[in-house]
Enzyme design. Structure first.
Site, PDB file in Angstrom:
ATOM      1  N   HIS A  14       0.661  -8.023  -9.779  1.00 52.60           N
ATOM      2  CA  HIS A  14      -0.767  -7.819 -10.031  1.00 52.60           C
ATOM      3  C   HIS A  14      -1.447  -9.132 -10.455  1.00 52.60           C
ATOM      4  O   HIS A  14      -2.213  -9.175 -11.409  1.00 52.60           O
ATOM      5  CB  HIS A  14      -0.976  -6.718 -11.080  1.00 52.60           C
ATOM      6  CG  HIS A  14      -0.695  -5.350 -10.528  1.00 52.60           C
ATOM      7  ND1 HIS A  14      -0.521  -4.240 -11.310  1.00 52.60           N
ATOM      8  CD2 HIS A  14      -0.556  -4.914  -9.247  1.00 52.60           C
ATOM      9  CE1 HIS A  14      -0.286  -3.180 -10.536  1.00 52.60           C
ATOM     10  NE2 HIS A  14      -0.306  -3.566  -9.283  1.00 52.60           N
ATOM     11  N   GLU A  20       3.170   0.851   1.158  1.00 54.18           N
ATOM     12  CA  GLU A  20       3.086  -0.561   0.792  1.00 54.18           C
ATOM     13  C   GLU A  20       4.419  -1.173   0.369  1.00 54.18           C
ATOM     14  O   GLU A  20       4.584  -1.581  -0.774  1.00 54.18           O
ATOM     15  CB  GLU A  20       2.053  -0.751  -0.319  1.00 54.18           C
ATOM     16  CG  GLU A  20       2.189   0.207  -1.517  1.00 54.18           C
ATOM     17  CD  GLU A  20       1.195  -0.120  -2.621  1.00 54.18           C
ATOM     18  OE1 GLU A  20       1.128  -1.288  -3.035  1.00 54.18           O
ATOM     19  OE2 GLU A  20       0.481   0.805  -3.060  1.00 54.18           O
ATOM     20  N   ASP A  31      -4.422  -8.435  -1.868  1.00 47.11           N
ATOM     21  CA  ASP A  31      -4.439  -6.984  -2.094  1.00 47.11           C
ATOM     22  C   ASP A  31      -5.854  -6.660  -2.557  1.00 47.11           C
ATOM     23  O   ASP A  31      -6.254  -7.038  -3.662  1.00 47.11           O
ATOM     24  CB  ASP A  31      -3.393  -6.624  -3.158  1.00 47.11           C
ATOM     25  CG  ASP A  31      -3.259  -5.116  -3.377  1.00 47.11           C
ATOM     26  OD1 ASP A  31      -4.169  -4.371  -2.976  1.00 47.11           O
ATOM     27  OD2 ASP A  31      -2.247  -4.703  -3.963  1.00 47.11           O
ATOM     28  N   HIS A  88       8.975  -2.094  -6.639  1.00 45.19           N
ATOM     29  CA  HIS A  88       8.014  -1.000  -6.825  1.00 45.19           C
ATOM     30  C   HIS A  88       8.299   0.087  -5.799  1.00 45.19           C
ATOM     31  O   HIS A  88       9.180  -0.065  -4.961  1.00 45.19           O
ATOM     32  CB  HIS A  88       6.573  -1.509  -6.736  1.00 45.19           C
ATOM     33  CG  HIS A  88       6.242  -2.234  -5.455  1.00 45.19           C
ATOM     34  ND1 HIS A  88       6.035  -1.577  -4.268  1.00 45.19           N
ATOM     35  CD2 HIS A  88       6.086  -3.555  -5.185  1.00 45.19           C
ATOM     36  CE1 HIS A  88       5.756  -2.468  -3.328  1.00 45.19           C
ATOM     37  NE2 HIS A  88       5.783  -3.682  -3.847  1.00 45.19           N
ATOM     38  N   HIS A 118       1.370   5.390  -3.509  1.00 42.29           N
ATOM     39  CA  HIS A 118       0.782   6.272  -4.521  1.00 42.29           C
ATOM     40  C   HIS A 118      -0.329   7.067  -3.855  1.00 42.29           C
ATOM     41  O   HIS A 118      -0.813   6.694  -2.779  1.00 42.29           O
ATOM     42  CB  HIS A 118       0.231   5.439  -5.689  1.00 42.29           C
ATOM     43  CG  HIS A 118      -0.598   4.255  -5.251  1.00 42.29           C
ATOM     44  ND1 HIS A 118      -1.931   4.363  -4.924  1.00 42.29           N
ATOM     45  CD2 HIS A 118      -0.277   2.949  -5.032  1.00 42.29           C
ATOM     46  CE1 HIS A 118      -2.381   3.174  -4.568  1.00 42.29           C
ATOM     47  NE2 HIS A 118      -1.409   2.293  -4.599  1.00 42.29           N
ATOM     48  N   HIS A 173      -5.009   4.450  -8.068  1.00 42.20           N
ATOM     49  CA  HIS A 173      -3.773   5.198  -8.323  1.00 42.20           C
ATOM     50  C   HIS A 173      -4.252   6.595  -8.672  1.00 42.20           C
ATOM     51  O   HIS A 173      -4.527   6.895  -9.828  1.00 42.20           O
ATOM     52  CB  HIS A 173      -2.961   4.563  -9.457  1.00 42.20           C
ATOM     53  CG  HIS A 173      -2.492   3.171  -9.119  1.00 42.20           C
ATOM     54  ND1 HIS A 173      -2.098   2.254 -10.050  1.00 42.20           N
ATOM     55  CD2 HIS A 173      -2.344   2.549  -7.920  1.00 42.20           C
ATOM     56  CE1 HIS A 173      -1.742   1.125  -9.440  1.00 42.20           C
ATOM     57  NE2 HIS A 173      -1.887   1.281  -8.159  1.00 42.20           N
ATOM     58  N   ASP A 198      -7.317   0.585  -0.364  1.00 43.99           N
ATOM     59  CA  ASP A 198      -6.292  -0.242  -1.009  1.00 43.99           C
ATOM     60  C   ASP A 198      -5.427  -0.856   0.095  1.00 43.99           C
ATOM     61  O   ASP A 198      -4.562  -0.175   0.644  1.00 43.99           O
ATOM     62  CB  ASP A 198      -5.468   0.662  -1.945  1.00 43.99           C
ATOM     63  CG  ASP A 198      -4.430  -0.103  -2.751  1.00 43.99           C
ATOM     64  OD1 ASP A 198      -4.416  -1.342  -2.698  1.00 43.99           O
ATOM     65  OD2 ASP A 198      -3.625   0.567  -3.439  1.00 43.99           O
ATOM     66  N   ARG A 211       3.763  -8.351   0.850  1.00 45.72           N
ATOM     67  CA  ARG A 211       3.515  -6.901   0.797  1.00 45.72           C
ATOM     68  C   ARG A 211       2.578  -6.565   1.953  1.00 45.72           C
ATOM     69  O   ARG A 211       1.702  -7.373   2.289  1.00 45.72           O
ATOM     70  CB  ARG A 211       2.890  -6.506  -0.550  1.00 45.72           C
ATOM     71  CG  ARG A 211       2.547  -5.030  -0.663  1.00 45.72           C
ATOM     72  CD  ARG A 211       2.298  -4.552  -2.108  1.00 45.72           C
ATOM     73  NE  ARG A 211       1.126  -5.126  -2.732  1.00 45.72           N
ATOM     74  CZ  ARG A 211       1.157  -6.061  -3.662  1.00 45.72           C
ATOM     75  NH1 ARG A 211       2.314  -6.573  -4.072  1.00 45.72           N
ATOM     76  NH2 ARG A 211       0.036  -6.516  -4.188  1.00 45.72           N
ATOM     77  N   GLU A 237       0.225  -3.266   3.111  1.00 44.52           N
ATOM     78  CA  GLU A 237      -0.215  -1.976   2.561  1.00 44.52           C
ATOM     79  C   GLU A 237      -1.330  -1.379   3.403  1.00 44.52           C
ATOM     80  O   GLU A 237      -2.313  -2.048   3.703  1.00 44.52           O
ATOM     81  CB  GLU A 237      -0.719  -2.192   1.125  1.00 44.52           C
ATOM     82  CG  GLU A 237      -1.351  -0.953   0.503  1.00 44.52           C
ATOM     83  CD  GLU A 237      -1.688  -1.117  -0.972  1.00 44.52           C
ATOM     84  OE1 GLU A 237      -2.010  -2.254  -1.393  1.00 44.52           O
ATOM     85  OE2 GLU A 237      -1.621  -0.115  -1.697  1.00 44.52           O
ATOM     86  N   TYR A 273       9.813  -9.632  -2.531  1.00 43.87           N
ATOM     87  CA  TYR A 273       9.366 -10.739  -3.385  1.00 43.87           C
ATOM     88  C   TYR A 273      10.606 -11.492  -3.839  1.00 43.87           C
ATOM     89  O   TYR A 273      11.439 -10.926  -4.565  1.00 43.87           O
ATOM     90  CB  TYR A 273       8.598 -10.201  -4.604  1.00 43.87           C
ATOM     91  CG  TYR A 273       7.603  -9.115  -4.232  1.00 43.87           C
ATOM     92  CD1 TYR A 273       6.286  -9.433  -3.894  1.00 43.87           C
ATOM     93  CD2 TYR A 273       7.991  -7.776  -4.177  1.00 43.87           C
ATOM     94  CE1 TYR A 273       5.386  -8.435  -3.530  1.00 43.87           C
ATOM     95  CE2 TYR A 273       7.105  -6.779  -3.807  1.00 43.87           C
ATOM     96  CZ  TYR A 273       5.805  -7.109  -3.483  1.00 43.87           C
ATOM     97  OH  TYR A 273       4.918  -6.124  -3.113  1.00 43.87           O
ATOM     98  N   ASP A 278     -24.351  -8.036 -26.404  1.00 44.13           N
ATOM     99  CA  ASP A 278     -25.178  -6.920 -25.941  1.00 44.13           C
ATOM    100  C   ASP A 278     -25.133  -6.730 -24.420  1.00 44.13           C
ATOM    101  O   ASP A 278     -26.027  -6.127 -23.848  1.00 44.13           O
ATOM    102  CB  ASP A 278     -26.627  -7.078 -26.428  1.00 44.13           C
ATOM    103  CG  ASP A 278     -27.282  -8.318 -25.857  1.00 44.13           C
ATOM    104  OD1 ASP A 278     -26.563  -9.127 -25.236  1.00 44.13           O
ATOM    105  OD2 ASP A 278     -28.500  -8.476 -26.025  1.00 44.13           O
TER     106      ASP A 278
HETATM  107  N1  GLY Z   1      -3.763  -2.497  -5.604  1.00 46.99           N
HETATM  108  C1  GLY Z   1      -2.856  -1.845  -6.456  1.00 46.99           C
HETATM  109  C2  GLY Z   1      -1.774  -1.224  -5.713  1.00 46.99           C
HETATM  110  O1  GLY Z   1      -1.546  -1.581  -4.575  1.00 46.99           O
HETATM  111  O2  GLY Z   1      -1.126  -0.318  -6.167  1.00 46.99           O
HETATM  112 MN    MN Z   2      -1.569   0.377  -3.661  1.00 48.33          MN
HETATM  113 MN    MN Z   3      -2.902  -2.561  -3.295  1.00 50.28          MN
END
Ligand code: GLY
Ligand code: MN
Ligand code: MN
Length: 444
Positions: free
Chosen positions: A242, A383, A259, A349, A353, A360, A270, A405, A407, A387, A38
């Site tokens: 992720h 970003e 991140d 990647h 975005h 996103h 982000d 990374r 960003e 890797y 619940d």
């Molecule tokens: N934190 C998710 C991304 O960087 O797209």
């Molecule tokens: Mn991002």
């Molecule tokens: Mn991110």
């Protein structure tokens, strides 16, 4: 509230202005979701619904009916209920929906099956987000069928169903001045959180403890929740894009990749930073870090109205491929490596975005088959990353398990761009200086 009532009104009007004649738009609030038995997951309003109403409560439906004599903005919501409110807190109720949120007309959600078919009746077209929620799809069809059942008594059911998302998401892509201000504030809070984690970091600290530092800074600034699950990956965990386990101890000699971004009044930040656990980059870490930073700088430098969506990605691919070639992680001829996508082994990647109410965020990346051109008011992330898999036997051992990374969040302005998150240290020198200072203060 940082977004005024007048702005919510403008958003509804902008949507109604592009709706076809004799139409109605229906947007449901997000459902509540059970976490266990619940207890429920923390409630988060649906972004589209919130964008148009500013209304936080679950169990609500918005109907926008351009030209309706008794009011165009209709809200169905939970009735007031003194007994329930003792347990769960204040509800606006239909009266509050009109008084506090500017609805022209509001009804109890329990009456929706009786009232909504009447609002649909005589409208030719229905806009809603088809296919997003099977329950809601079924409900819309039931309302339409209730009218179809009455055609012999002269009722006229809508004949066309249109996807609402296209217009609405295009509007959400362009941030107003007020939205840009909220996003800048979300960016500043998140930047402070990253700097806090950098200061706290030292060998032996757990990944989840850095996460706790981050969340503390968010919450203390009134941004109680992250916009997405915080990623804290030490060493090779930084190569898992992720990674959210955040359960390992941080080791001297490793990098840690964080991140994390807060959500402030419905808007996301982000940010990613990668830094050495012990405060000093090794030569290999530094060499790869400088490439990622150069890729980010080069990509950001071309962001302005008129640049197309894919250009910064292409720029980052070139800088990263050149860098990897120089260091010997890639071998061959530069143009061939780029054309063949050889960099994807290390940079799998894209450059970024859209960013907004969702991390996103909504908005098309291509228009008419062509990459979208950047325009003032759009917000995106930049970003790039490198890797090196811990299992990549094609590269010398010293490079393996390094994940980096960097960003930041960028607002496109009239004549260029504004980085909303640049108060977190980013150069090797600035990161090492901040961490050395923090170590001194710890030891004092
Ligand atoms: N934190 C998710 C991304 O960087 O797209
Ligand atoms: Mn991002
Ligand atoms: Mn991110």
């Amino acid at each position: 509230m940082r977004i005024t009532k007048a702005e919510f009104t403008r958003r509804r009007k902008a949507l109604m202005d592009v709706m076809e004649p004799d139409s109605i738009a229906i947007v449901p609030a997000a459902p509540e979701r059970t976490r266990s038995r619940d207890t429920e997951y923390l409630y988060r309003q649906d972004s589209d619904f919130f964008y148009l109403t500013g209304f936080h409560e679950p169990e609500a439906v918005l109907a926008l009916i351009p030209g309706r004599e008794h009011g165009e903005f209709v809200l169905f919501c939970r009735d007031r209920d003194p007994e329930r409110e003792i347990w769960d807190g204040y509800r606006a109720g239909p009266e509050g929906a009109c008084r506090e949120y500017g609805a022209d007309d509001a009804f109890p959600i329990d009456d929706i099956d009786d009232i909504l078919p009447g609002l649909l009746e005589g409208r030719d077209r229905v806009y809603y987000a088809m296919g997003k929620d099977a329950n809601f799809d079924r409900q819309v069809m039931e309302w339409v069928n209730a009218i179809r059942a009455k055609v012999r008594s002269g009722a006229t059911p809508p004949g066309e169903f249109l996807d609402l998302s296209h217009f609405l998401h295009d509007n959400r892509l362009y941030k107003s001045a007020a939205e840009a201000r909220v996003m800048a504030e979300a960016g500043e809070i998140s930047a402070r959180a990253h700097a806090r984690a950098m200061r706290y970091c030292q060998p032996g600290v757990m990944e989840y403890q850095l996460e706790a530092e981050i969340l503390h800074e968010f919450a203390m600034a009134g941004a109680r929740h992250p916009a997405y699950s915080t990623i804290v990956g030490g060493g090779k965990n930084g190569c898992v894009l992720h990674y959210i386990d955040n359960s390992a101890a941080l080791k001297a000699g490793d990098l840690v990749l964080i991140d994390a971004g807060c959500e402030l009044e419905g808007y996301a930040a982000d940010i990613t930073r990668t830094f050495p656990v012990n405060g000093a980059f090794s030569p290999e870490q530094r060499a790869l870090y400088e490439i990622v930073l150069a890729a980010q700088d080069a990509a950001t430098a071309i962001l302005k109205p008129g640049t197309h969506w894919n250009e910064p990605h292409e720029v980052s691919v070139r800088v990263i491929t050149e860098g990897l070639l120089q260091l010997g992680l890639l071998e061959g001829e530069l143009e061939t490596l780029i054309a063949d996508g050889a960099y994807r082994r290390f940079y799998m990647h894209r450059i970024g975005h859209w960013l907004g109410m969702d991390v996103h965020d909504v908005g098309d990346y291509k228009v008419g088959g062509e990459w979208r051109v950047l325009e003032p008011g759009m917000v995106m992330t930049v970003e790039p990353g490198i890797y090196v898999s811990p299992d990549d036997e094609q590269v010398a051992k010293k490079w393996r398990g390094i994940g980096i990374r960097i960003e930041d969040d960028v607002l496109i302005t009239k004549d260029g761009c504004e980085v909303l998150t640049n108060t977190v240290p980013k150069s090797v020198a600035a990161i090492e200086a901040l961490m050395a200072q923090a170590a001194l203060e710890r030891d004092a």
